[in-house]
Scaffold this active site. Structure first.
Site, PDB file in Angstrom:
ATOM      1  N   ARG A 261      44.296 -39.129  -9.451  1.00  0.00           N
ATOM      2  CA  ARG A 261      44.218 -38.352  -8.215  1.00  0.00           C
ATOM      3  C   ARG A 261      43.105 -37.329  -8.365  1.00  0.00           C
ATOM      4  O   ARG A 261      42.540 -37.170  -9.443  1.00  0.00           O
ATOM      5  CB  ARG A 261      45.570 -37.734  -7.804  1.00  0.00           C
ATOM      6  N   GLY A 262      42.831 -36.626  -7.241  1.00  0.00           N
ATOM      7  CA  GLY A 262      41.684 -35.724  -7.240  1.00  0.00           C
ATOM      8  C   GLY A 262      40.511 -36.481  -6.621  1.00  0.00           C
ATOM      9  O   GLY A 262      40.224 -37.612  -7.003  1.00  0.00           O
ATOM     10  N   ALA A 263      39.839 -35.825  -5.670  1.00  0.00           N
ATOM     11  CA  ALA A 263      38.866 -36.531  -4.836  1.00  0.00           C
ATOM     12  C   ALA A 263      37.776 -37.269  -5.631  1.00  0.00           C
ATOM     13  O   ALA A 263      37.570 -38.480  -5.430  1.00  0.00           O
ATOM     14  CB  ALA A 263      38.262 -35.545  -3.839  1.00  0.00           C
TER      15      ALA A 263
ATOM     16  N   ARG B  15      44.146 -43.852   0.351  1.00  0.00           N
ATOM     17  CA  ARG B  15      44.395 -42.445   0.691  1.00  0.00           C
ATOM     18  C   ARG B  15      43.314 -42.021   1.697  1.00  0.00           C
ATOM     19  O   ARG B  15      42.137 -42.268   1.471  1.00  0.00           O
ATOM     20  CB  ARG B  15      44.352 -41.550  -0.565  1.00  0.00           C
TER      21      ARG B  15
ATOM     22  N   GLN C 236      50.596 -30.149  -9.096  1.00  0.00           N
ATOM     23  CA  GLN C 236      49.347 -30.389  -9.839  1.00  0.00           C
ATOM     24  C   GLN C 236      48.910 -29.147 -10.609  1.00  0.00           C
ATOM     25  O   GLN C 236      48.249 -29.249 -11.634  1.00  0.00           O
ATOM     26  CB  GLN C 236      48.217 -30.796  -8.864  1.00  0.00           C
TER      27      GLN C 236
ATOM     28  N   ASP D 148      38.708 -31.818  -0.872  1.00  0.00           N
ATOM     29  CA  ASP D 148      38.816 -33.267  -0.657  1.00  0.00           C
ATOM     30  C   ASP D 148      37.831 -33.753   0.391  1.00  0.00           C
ATOM     31  O   ASP D 148      37.441 -34.922   0.407  1.00  0.00           O
ATOM     32  CB  ASP D 148      40.244 -33.631  -0.260  1.00  0.00           C
TER      33      ASP D 148
HETATM   34  O1  MRU Z   1      46.643 -35.057  -3.833  1.00  0.00           O
HETATM   35  P1  MRU Z   1      45.615 -34.812  -4.903  1.00  0.00           P
HETATM   36  O2  MRU Z   1      46.211 -34.375  -6.199  1.00  0.00           O
HETATM   37  O3  MRU Z   1      44.665 -35.976  -5.048  1.00  0.00           O
HETATM   38  O4  MRU Z   1      44.774 -33.588  -4.344  1.00  0.00           O
HETATM   39  C1  MRU Z   1      43.746 -33.058  -5.107  1.00  0.00           C
HETATM   40  C2  MRU Z   1      43.123 -31.848  -4.530  1.00  0.00           C
HETATM   41  O5  MRU Z   1      43.466 -31.393  -3.468  1.00  0.00           O
HETATM   42  C3  MRU Z   1      41.973 -31.264  -5.298  1.00  0.00           C
HETATM   43  O6  MRU Z   1      41.911 -29.886  -5.135  1.00  0.00           O
HETATM   44  C4  MRU Z   1      40.672 -31.885  -4.769  1.00  0.00           C
HETATM   45  O7  MRU Z   1      40.762 -33.279  -4.778  1.00  0.00           O
HETATM   46  C5  MRU Z   1      39.491 -31.460  -5.532  1.00  0.00           C
HETATM   47  S1  MRU Z   1      39.437 -32.203  -7.097  1.00  0.00           S
HETATM   48  C6  MRU Z   1      37.997 -31.838  -7.884  1.00  0.00           C
END
Ligand code: MRU
Length: 349
Positions: free
Chosen positions: A45-47, A88, A195, A236
């Site tokens: 996860r994470g963009a 997603r 997270q 994101d």
């Molecule tokens: O739902 P997630 O855990 O994928 O969400 C992640 C976030 O909101 C992060 O802050 C974002 O992706 C930036 S990651 C460098």
């Protein structure tokens, strides 16, 4: 540095983020469908991480296609890209990565199929390396903005675990610490998926960066007590006017920061900036399972049958954002102009 994801001959290898912080286990997705499922179920996860994971998933699916002709391979490729695009909806890095693989497919379309497949693998691996380099560049641009010492608040996880390494918001913190700044990170736990407490605290402790976990409803009090000198988060998707979609709860933190006169920074690579989306109202917000809210693990914490909402992200209007740190430099208001200027820099280079 933890290997969030990695291309291997067997498939795409991920640290299983659902198991952290108590278990450090790795799983290998051996088909593109397994990569798509790993993105959907938050193994990864994470963009930026899901963008590169999708690119590697596409490369894997194409590599293993038994198509004999370009037209058949193109049909498989399109189906694989569609599957990745359905995982997603909010992080634009996913769609950026798919578009980049589409461009590479077209560019390499003249090649014999084995070389075309290899070109896609190389492209995905290149995106992995570029992501780490972008994070290091963000660190160089952003470290100067953080105070010389004291508390910095972050929300969710925008660290090595959310990227291919080093991190965006946590990359800036890492760079500042490497420069000798004496920072103490306050990590919002980030309900409902946690997270912040599970991932941000885990990876900062690995690096020996002082960290305190707080529950989400404590950040206002910490600011009022003077414990927070700056807020820094990831994103994101950032619209062309500077509105920022990030993990649910980010908006609350931004409003609180403004009320307390604390700078609110966003660190994100250009693959997160969506110049085709004019403002935050057009950003699709993922709605996730209500079980994430009603349960912690197997334990039920809300009455059976109660109504629940679970938007995974919110949008922080650009007025609350002090600066956006990218690998190309730091953008400040008016963002419509500063982001367009940074976007143009790449078009020229
Ligand atoms: O739902 P997630 O855990 O994928 O969400 C992640 C976030 O909101 C992060 O802050 C974002 O992706 C930036 S990651 C460098």
């Amino acid at each position: 540095m933890v290997k969030t994801l990695e291309w291997t001959e067997e498939g795409v290898r991920f640290i299983d983020q659902r198991k952290l912080p108590t278990e450090e286990t790795y799983v290998t997705a051996r088909t593109y469908e397994e990569v798509a499922e790993a993105i959907r179920n938050m193994t990864v996860r994470g963009a930026p991480a899901i963008g590169v994971a999708a690119a590697m998933g596409i490369a894997l699916g194409v590599r293993d296609s038994d198509a004999d002709h370009l037209s058949e391979l193109r049909r498989d490729f399109e189906q694989i890209c569609e599957a990745m695009g359905e995982t997603r909806p909010t992080a634009v890095n996913l769609f950026w990565a798919i578009r980049r693989m589409e461009r590479k497919f077209e560019e390499a379309g003249e090649l014999p199929l084995p070389q075309l497949k290899q070109a896609l693998i190389t492209e995905a691996r290149q995106m992995y390396l570029e992501d780490i380099a972008a994070n290091e560049a963000m660190g160089r641009h952003g470290a100067v903005l953080l105070p010389a010492s004291g508390g910095v608040l972050t929300h969710c996880n925008a660290g090595a675990l959310a990227t291919c390494g080093y991190g965006t918001a946590l990359g800036v913190i890492r760079a500042a610490v490497e420069q000798g700044k004496k920072l103490h990170v306050f990590a919002d736990e980030t309900r409902p998926f946690l997270q912040g407490s599970r991932l941000t605290a885990w990876e900062l402790m690995q690096d020996g960066i002082p960290t305190t976990v707080i529950s989400d409803n404590m950040s206002g009090a910490m600011m009022k007590q003077g414990k927070i000198g700056a807020v820094i988060v990831g994103a994101d998707r950032i619209a062309a006017n500077g509105d920022v979609a990030n993990k649910i709860g980010t908006y609350t933190v931004a409003v609180l920061a403004k009320e307390h006169g604390i700078p609110f920074y966003v660190a994100a690579p250009f693959s997160t900036i969506d110049m085709d989306t004019p403002d935050g109202s057009r950003i699709p917000i993922e709605q996730r399972s209500t079980r994430e809210v009603t349960h912690i693990g197997d334990r039920q914490i809300a009455p059976t049958g109660v109504r629940v909402e679970n938007p995974a992200f919110d949008v922080t209007p650009h007025q609350y954002v002090t600066a956006i740190i990218t690998e190309r430099g730091v953008a400040r208001a008016p963002y419509a102009e500063s982001l367009a200027e940074l976007a143009g820099m790449a078009a020229k280079s």
